[in-house]
Design a protein around this motif. Structure first.
Motif, PDB file in Angstrom:
ATOM      1  N   ILE A  70       0.852  -1.195   0.000  1.00 38.27           N
ATOM      2  CA  ILE A  70       0.000   0.000   0.000  1.00 38.27           C
ATOM      3  C   ILE A  70       0.885   1.241   0.000  1.00 38.27           C
ATOM      4  CG2 ILE A  70      -1.825   1.279   1.190  1.00 38.27           C
ATOM      5  CD1 ILE A  70      -3.152  -1.203   1.821  1.00 38.27           C
ATOM      6  N   ILE A  92      -1.938  -1.446  -3.890  1.00 36.00           N
ATOM      7  CA  ILE A  92      -2.988  -0.418  -3.844  1.00 36.00           C
ATOM      8  C   ILE A  92      -2.301   0.932  -3.668  1.00 36.00           C
ATOM      9  CG2 ILE A  92      -4.991   0.459  -2.566  1.00 36.00           C
ATOM     10  CD1 ILE A  92      -5.596  -2.423  -1.717  1.00 36.00           C
ATOM     11  N   VAL A 144     -10.925  -1.057   0.781  1.00 27.00           N
ATOM     12  CA  VAL A 144      -9.685  -1.833   0.665  1.00 27.00           C
ATOM     13  C   VAL A 144      -9.982  -3.326   0.859  1.00 27.00           C
ATOM     14  CG1 VAL A 144      -7.418  -2.292   1.714  1.00 27.00           C
ATOM     15  CG2 VAL A 144      -8.151   0.065   1.318  1.00 27.00           C
ATOM     16  N   ILE A 184     -11.321  -4.793  -2.289  1.00 25.78           N
ATOM     17  CA  ILE A 184     -10.283  -5.035  -3.301  1.00 25.78           C
ATOM     18  C   ILE A 184      -9.486  -6.299  -2.934  1.00 25.78           C
ATOM     19  CG2 ILE A 184      -8.144  -4.125  -4.321  1.00 25.78           C
ATOM     20  CD1 ILE A 184      -9.295  -1.280  -3.772  1.00 25.78           C
TER      21      ILE A 184
END
Ligand code: DC
Length: 226
Positions: A9, A144, A215, A218
């Motif tokens: 991330i 991400i 999140v 995903i």
């Protein structure tokens, strides 16, 4: 061998990366690694050593004396310089600035690279930072890129600082944030940028819970088993 999942991330400061990553990792039962804390600890070390963190030639010879280590307890990730737990001390504005300055030096990034890779080699994790998807874990199974507009990020950071008992004026926080963004994006090594294969998530205007849910969605679309 048990399958490991590496979730990278990345994004600018204040996009909610750490809060979101910590909660998503807890929900999934995997490790959360905050790599910014590692750069902060190096920045703090240099300040204490009387070294200007913005000068690579001054920082480089001191690196071999830096012993930085992560540990995990009921409060989550703790970071140590030698035997000293500096998890709270690394959150001051001075340490933030020093972190951003030391992180611009290739020699510092190289010094910390293997340590970060090593953590991800042994356990499933969510690792957050600026260059996790692009440099540290280019093979991460999921990447991400979390972002939000600067004012929104500064508002969140102000709230976080007040909750910690160290409030600061919004204008100062916004100015520092824009300055840090510029430095993080424009440095020649590992600049902040979205990996080509990262999923972009803009959290502007979101409540924290919405961002966490986004999140998780995903992640679960990618790994049905988690
Ligand atoms: O995420 P943070 O604000 O705690 O990070 C502190 C500083 O460290 C930030 O200015 C950018 C830098 N950093 C970096 O260059 N690479 C990372 N992987 C994590 C943080």
């Amino acid at each position: 061998m048990e399958k490991t999942y590496r979730i990278a991330i990345d994004g600018p400061s204040g996009a909610g990366k750490s809060t979101i990553s910590r909660q998503v990792a807890a929900e999934l039962g995997i490790l959360y690694v905050d790599t910014g804390a590692i750069y902060r600890a190096v920045g703090l070390f240099m300040l204490r050593a009387g070294v200007d963190p913005s000068v690579a030639e001054a920082v480089a010879p001191k690196l071999s004396s830096v012993s930085v280590r992560l540990a995990y307890d009921g409060r989550g990730q703790r970071i140590f310089l030698g035997d000293e737990d500096v998890s709270d001390l690394i959150r001051t504005p001075d340490a933030s600035r020093a972190a951003s300055q030391v992180s611009a030096h290739p020699v510092v990034r190289e010094f910390l690279l293997e340590m970060q890779r090593d953590i991800a080699r042994h356990s499933s994790c969510i690792m957050d930072g600026r260059d996790i998807g692009t440099v540290v874990l280019p093979d991460a199974e999921l990447k991400i890129f979390l972002t939000a507009d600067a004012e929104d990020r500064a508002r969140r950071r102000c709230l976080e600082l007040s909750e910690r008992g160290t409030p600061q004026a919004f204008d100062d926080v916004l100015r520092d944030m824009i300055e840090r963004d510029e430095r993080d994006k424009n440095r020649p090594v590992a600049p902040l940028r979205q990996a080509d294969d990262a999923v972009l998530l803009d959290t502007t205007g979101n409540e924290l819970e919405d961002s966490i849910a986004a999140v998780l969605k995903i992640v679960r679309e990618k790994f049905a088993e988690l």
